[in-house]
Structure formats: C-alpha cells, structure tokens
Write an enzyme that holds these catalytic residues in place. Structure first.
Site, PDB file in Angstrom:
ATOM      1  CD  GLU A   4      -3.067   0.682   2.304  1.00 34.61           C
ATOM      2  OE1 GLU A   4      -3.629   1.659   2.826  1.00 34.61           O
ATOM      3  OE2 GLU A   4      -3.287  -0.501   2.628  1.00 34.61           O
ATOM      4  CB  THR A  37     -10.955   1.039   4.403  1.00 36.08           C
ATOM      5  OG1 THR A  37     -12.240   0.995   3.777  1.00 36.08           O
ATOM      6  CG2 THR A  37     -10.962   2.064   5.520  1.00 36.08           C
ATOM      7  NE  ARG A  38      -4.078  -2.652   3.599  1.00 38.01           N
ATOM      8  CZ  ARG A  38      -3.074  -3.262   4.218  1.00 38.01           C
ATOM      9  NH1 ARG A  38      -3.290  -4.396   4.855  1.00 38.01           N
ATOM     10  NH2 ARG A  38      -1.872  -2.722   4.212  1.00 38.01           N
ATOM     11  CG  ASP A  39     -13.467  -2.573   3.559  1.00 41.42           C
ATOM     12  OD1 ASP A  39     -12.626  -1.683   3.755  1.00 41.42           O
ATOM     13  OD2 ASP A  39     -14.666  -2.475   3.885  1.00 41.42           O
ATOM     14  NE  ARG A  89      -3.973  -6.079   8.878  1.00 42.49           N
ATOM     15  CZ  ARG A  89      -3.076  -5.562   8.027  1.00 42.49           C
ATOM     16  NH1 ARG A  89      -2.493  -4.401   8.304  1.00 42.49           N
ATOM     17  NH2 ARG A  89      -2.768  -6.197   6.914  1.00 42.49           N
TER      18      ARG A  89
END
Length: 603
Positions: free
Chosen positions: A253, A308-310, A415
């Site tokens: 990231e 966010t990653r999701d 997370r």
C-alpha cells in the site's frame, strides 16, 4: 509407544514472527525460561511481507495526530466491531513500542530534522506509518531477532506443532515434530503463546507464504478456545497478477501512500467514483480538515486510492467484472506519473519503494519508474482469530495466550494498513508479560502420556495406507472452493455449496495417503496442515453464512447493506461436546463514555 524428545519451559511461544519474537523477549525479561517454535527458519517470518510501515501516533509529520485520532480511525475502519479496549491500548502504546524498537537498533527513514518519518496509509487521517522504505517488516524482524538472541531464549527451528495438551482445564504443553527428520517433540509448558499468523493458504490467490495454514487457530479451537470474527478475511487490493508464477505476491500500500494511482483499461482513475458521500461532504465543507496526504513537505488532497482496503478491493473487482480490467485480469497501478510533479522522480521511487522496484523488475520485467504495474486483490490478512482478553491476551483456556494475526479483537471487520505491525509489538509484549506472570504463579499441569501416544499414532496413519487421497490434490481442491465460493463477494447459495464441498473434503481427508519416510516429507507435512486448513475454512464459511449483512471485509451480494441487529454482535466459533462446530452471537460490550466522546468528536 512412540519415542520423542522432551523439553520443559515456563513459557512456550509458537510462532517466530513479530508477535512471537516480541512475546518471547518480554517473557524472558520477566525471568522465566522460554522456548520459541519456528515452523520454518528464524527470520523467515511472514512479518517481512509487511512493507508499508508501523502505525503509531508519533505526530512527527503532522502535529494534529494523537492516540485519540488513531483510536477513532481504527474503530471506524473496523466498522465498530472492534474490541474497544484493545483499540485503546493499541493506540496509546504503539508510539512507545516504536521508540523501543528504535532504541534496539531499527533504522527508520527520517524527517529533515532527524525524527522518524511517517507516511500516509489507507484509512488513517494523518501520516502515521513509521517506515524503512518499503522494507519495514524486514527491519522489524531483524531488530527483534538481533535483540532476542541475547535473552536466553531456546529456538526450535523447522518444527511444527500438531496438538496442544491440557492438564484438566489448564494448558500443559504441546506436541509436534521436527520437519527435517520427522522426530516427535514434546514440550511441557506452564503457559503457551500462539503467534502463528494467518490462514491465507486456504485460498488459491494469496500473498501469504506456505506456513500460513491456520495452525494456531485450529490448535486453539481443538483445545477448547473460542474463535471470533472468522468471517472477516481481508483481501489486499493490490497483489501481482502477472506472470502466473507470482500471482498474489503483495504490492505494498506504500505505492499508493507515495502517490500511486489506480487506473482501468481506459486510463481512468475509477476510484473517484467510489468516494463515500461522507468524505465527499467532508472535503467540500472543510478543506483544511478534509482528505489530505503528505508527500515531502507539500500538502495535497488525500486521494481516493487510500480508502480502506475492503472498499478499494471491491472497486477493483467491479472494474474487472464490468470489462474495464487490465490484460491479465487486474487493473493498473501507476506511480510513474509523479515524474510530471517532482524532479528526479525515478530516483525518488527507487529510494521510497526499493523492494517494489526490484520485485517488478526481476519477476515481471517492468520498470515501475516508467510504466504501470498490473495488480488485483489477493488474500492477505485474517481479522478473525483466537478470542482473547484485551489486557492480558489470554484466551478462554487458562494458560493459553495469543497475539498478532492469530488473535482477534483489535481490527474488527477490517484492518487498517500499518496497524498489523503495531499490533504485533503492543500485544506481543502484553502476551509475553502475562504469560510469564501466569507461569510464575502456577505449577506445571500434568500431561497424559497415553494422549501423546494416541496423537502420534494418528499423525502416522497416512503412511500406513496403500491407497488413498493425494494431499496436494486435496489442498488444491480446498483452495479452489474457498477462492470461488467464499471470496471477496459472497452470497447464500454459494456459501451453502461451499459447506457441502468442505464436508466432502473432510471425508476425503480421512483417506489421505503419503509415501516415503518421515524425513522432510512434504506430502506428510501437507497432509498434517490440511486438517488445520479444513478447520479454519469451515469456521470462515459458517460465520459468513451467519452474518447476513455487508460490513468491512465481509460483503454479501444478497445482503449488501449493514444490519443494526447483526452489526451489534461478534460471532463466536466454539467446538461442541460432540466435536461439531458451533456458531453463537455475542452482543458487543458497551464502550466507556469517554471513548464514545472521542468517536463522536472525530466524526
């Protein structure tokens, strides 16, 4: 009767990544004897794959940052399913753990005035990640390992634990084998810390290395501990997709943190269409406090690639499904565009992202300073794990502790990047400290040798079969089921189909066969790992069926919205008296008023 080597410790730590090393160091500092188990070689932990940085509110780059903001960001990222006490401890203690790591010799990137430099990451309001280029996890492991070898810790490399042993209700030890020679080993211990990492090898496409087979989750579950949040599997938005031999390898990231942008095959930045209305309004209403990131000393609006990653992972899947993907079924990630913004951009990229530069150059023949990378989602991290007490990290089994990715609670439904490394340090220390205290306060529990001999006979059964299932084929079939039916986007009929397939795989596992002898037999190792993979796969699937809403990393196509009733509870997995896997709901514990006030102030 089987023969085995026997070892006695006050505290046994299973897993030698960041959490395991930090736990072992802390336990040894409290004056107890410590044994450390490595499934592979010391230093080859999956922690080295955590490249972007350690999230800690040091306030070195932006003085507005503090533990309260970090706490609020973590709760928001986890969709408020987090254990709020763990999130509070994590946010408060992470800065001290980073400074401690620095005192032990970690060489962080620096600001112009010599402080630890911090970069931006998805979901964090301010630049918060202390980093060492894009090799932060490697530096952490090196530092902890170099410090740890002077603490009198016994290290058992290339050793796999098969079963935890109890004396009554209390933990008594562990039974395993040496991978090279196949020799059994019995470890007596007053307390055990599980720090075995995640479950990525249950999926076909993963950033995780071969060790990540859910060992700690399954060991604890079979010993009677509760698992929690198992439906929440994080699919990192950016893994390599080409060539096929490297598919799934992580693309940090940090690329996006340094200005990398996501593009579809029409060269469009599709993430602008995905900014949640809340943040659009934030930016419009308050430019100063809106979405921002720091690059050098220059301030700019924070890019949507750092959602966010999701969220980012689902947007990438959408582009691919709707025909706007890259040639190899991914999307483009471009850092080379910054050449138009800063002088000597190629040198800047190589300095900030040295591992990514060499990774793509060597594995894909791509120069990331001149051309975009192809990336796609990859199974990366498990938010769910062993349910533990926030302050002590002890599970529901007395004497059994857990830390790091194997433990649940801190991250909730999703997370934030960088919170994993600070999680390892904060709760690795706490697990080691409280395991040592438990060991000092208790006599060793008695181990039943008949139970040990029975376990040894069971794990040797695959050698006795003349016909049966190939363990490698069984693992491949399991990964296909989980990838196709329990992946990023889920729905009821596919999850129920996955349960049927898992039951068939479990039946086939009863007939698994291996050939050869016990000396470094990969077929035997795979057969033993399979039982753990089947256990965690069933837990993930059962929890995913039960949570009939979309929240964080768990996205149900048939229930695309959040549900307040479901969203007010954690799902707990426990082994029934008859060996069956049970799922129960537990309402979230009410948050302290002062912490609620912090959340309200940060909204």
């Amino acid at each position: 009767m089987s023969t085995y080597d026997t070892y006695d410790y006050d505290v046994l730590v299973i897993g030698a990544g960041g959490a395991g090393l930090r736990a072992a160091i802390e336990a040894a500092a409290h004056g107890v004897s410590v044994g450390l188990i490595c499934k592979s070689l010391l230093g080859k932990a999956h922690t080295v794959m955590a490249e972007g940085g350690i999230a800690a509110a040091l306030s070195n780059v932006d003085e507005r940052d503090n533990w309260r903001v970090h706490f609020a960001d973590t709760l928001r990222g986890g969709q408020y399913l987090n254990n709020w006490r763990m999130a509070e401890l994590h946010a408060k203690e992470a800065p001290d753990r980073v400074r401690e790591l620095e005192a032990w010799g970690a060489l962080f990137d620096r600001t112009k005035d010599g402080r630890i430099l911090q970069r931006n990451f998805g979901g964090h309001k301010y630049p918060r990640l202390a980093h060492v280029g894009d090799r932060t996890g490697l530096e952490m492991i090196r530092t902890l390992q170099d410090h740890g070898i002077h603490q009198g810790i016994d290290v058992h490399m290339e050793c796999t634990i098969i079963s935890l042993l109890k004396g009554g209700e209390r933990i008594a030890g562990a039974f395993g084998y040496e991978r090279e020679k196949g020799q059994f080993k019995l470890f007596r211990a007053k307390a055990i810390v599980i720090a075995t990492g995640g479950i990525g090898r249950a999926y076909k496409i993963t950033s995780n290395s071969w060790e990540y087979t859910g060992d700690g989750h399954a060991l604890a579950y079979n010993a009677g501990a509760e698992l929690m949040d198992m439906e929440f599997v994080q699919f990192h938005p950016t893994g390599m997709v080409w060539p096929p031999s490297v598919r799934g390898i992580l693309v940090t990231e940090g690329v996006r943190g340094e200005g990398g942008i996501l593009l579809n095959n029409a060269h469009q930045r599709f993430m602008f269409e995905a900014i949640p209305e809340l943040y659009k309004q934030q930016t419009a209403d308050n430019e100063e406090e809106g979405w921002r990131y720091t690059q050098g000393d220059k301030q700019a609006k924070r890019p949507p690639e750092l959602l966010t990653r999701d969220h980012v992972a689902r947007c990438i899947v959408r582009e691919i499904k709707e025909g706007r993907g890259s040639p190899h079924n991914g999307v483009f990630l471009d850092i080379s565009w910054i050449k138009s913004k800063i002088p000597h951009a190629a040198d800047y990229i190589k300095k900030k992202l040295p591992s990514m530069y060499h990774q793509f150059k060597k594995l894909a023949d791509i120069d990331i300073t001149n051309e975009p990378m192809e990336v796609g989602p990859t199974t990366h991290y498990m938010m769910g794990g062993i349910r533990v007490d926030a302050d002590t990290q002890m599970s529901t089994v007395p004497g059994l502790f857990a830390a790091g990715e194997a433990a649940a609670g801190l991250h909730g439904a999703n997370r934030l990047g960088g919170n994993s490394l600070s999680d390892l340090l904060v709760f690795g220390k706490r697990a080691g400290e409280h395991a040592a205290r438990f060991a000092a306060a208790n006599w060793p529990a008695t181990i039943d040798e008949r139970e040990v001999n029975s376990i040894a006979r069971q794990v040797l059964e695959p050698f006795e079969r003349t016909t049966g299932e190939n363990p490698f084929q069984l693992q491949y079939d399991l990964q296909e089921v989980m990838q196709d039916l329990v992946g990023i986007v889920r729905k009821e009929d596919e999850l129920l189909q996955a349960m049927d397939e898992l039951q068939k795989l479990q039946a086939r596992y009863g007939q698994v066969k291996v050939v050869g002898n016990r000396e470094y037999n990969n077929g035997w190792h795979t057969a033993l790992d399979l039982q753990n993979l089947l256990t965690v796969s069933e837990a993930i699937t059962r929890a995913a069926i039960e949570r009939k809403e979309s929240r964080g990393a768990h996205f149900r196509e048939d229930y695309p919205k959040k549900d307040e009733q479901t969203g007010n509870c954690n799902l707990i997995i426990v082994k029934g008296k008859g060996g069956e896997m049970l799922v129960k709901r537990e309402t979230l514990t009410a948050m302290r008023p002062d912490l609620i006030q912090i959340i309200d102030e940060m909204k």
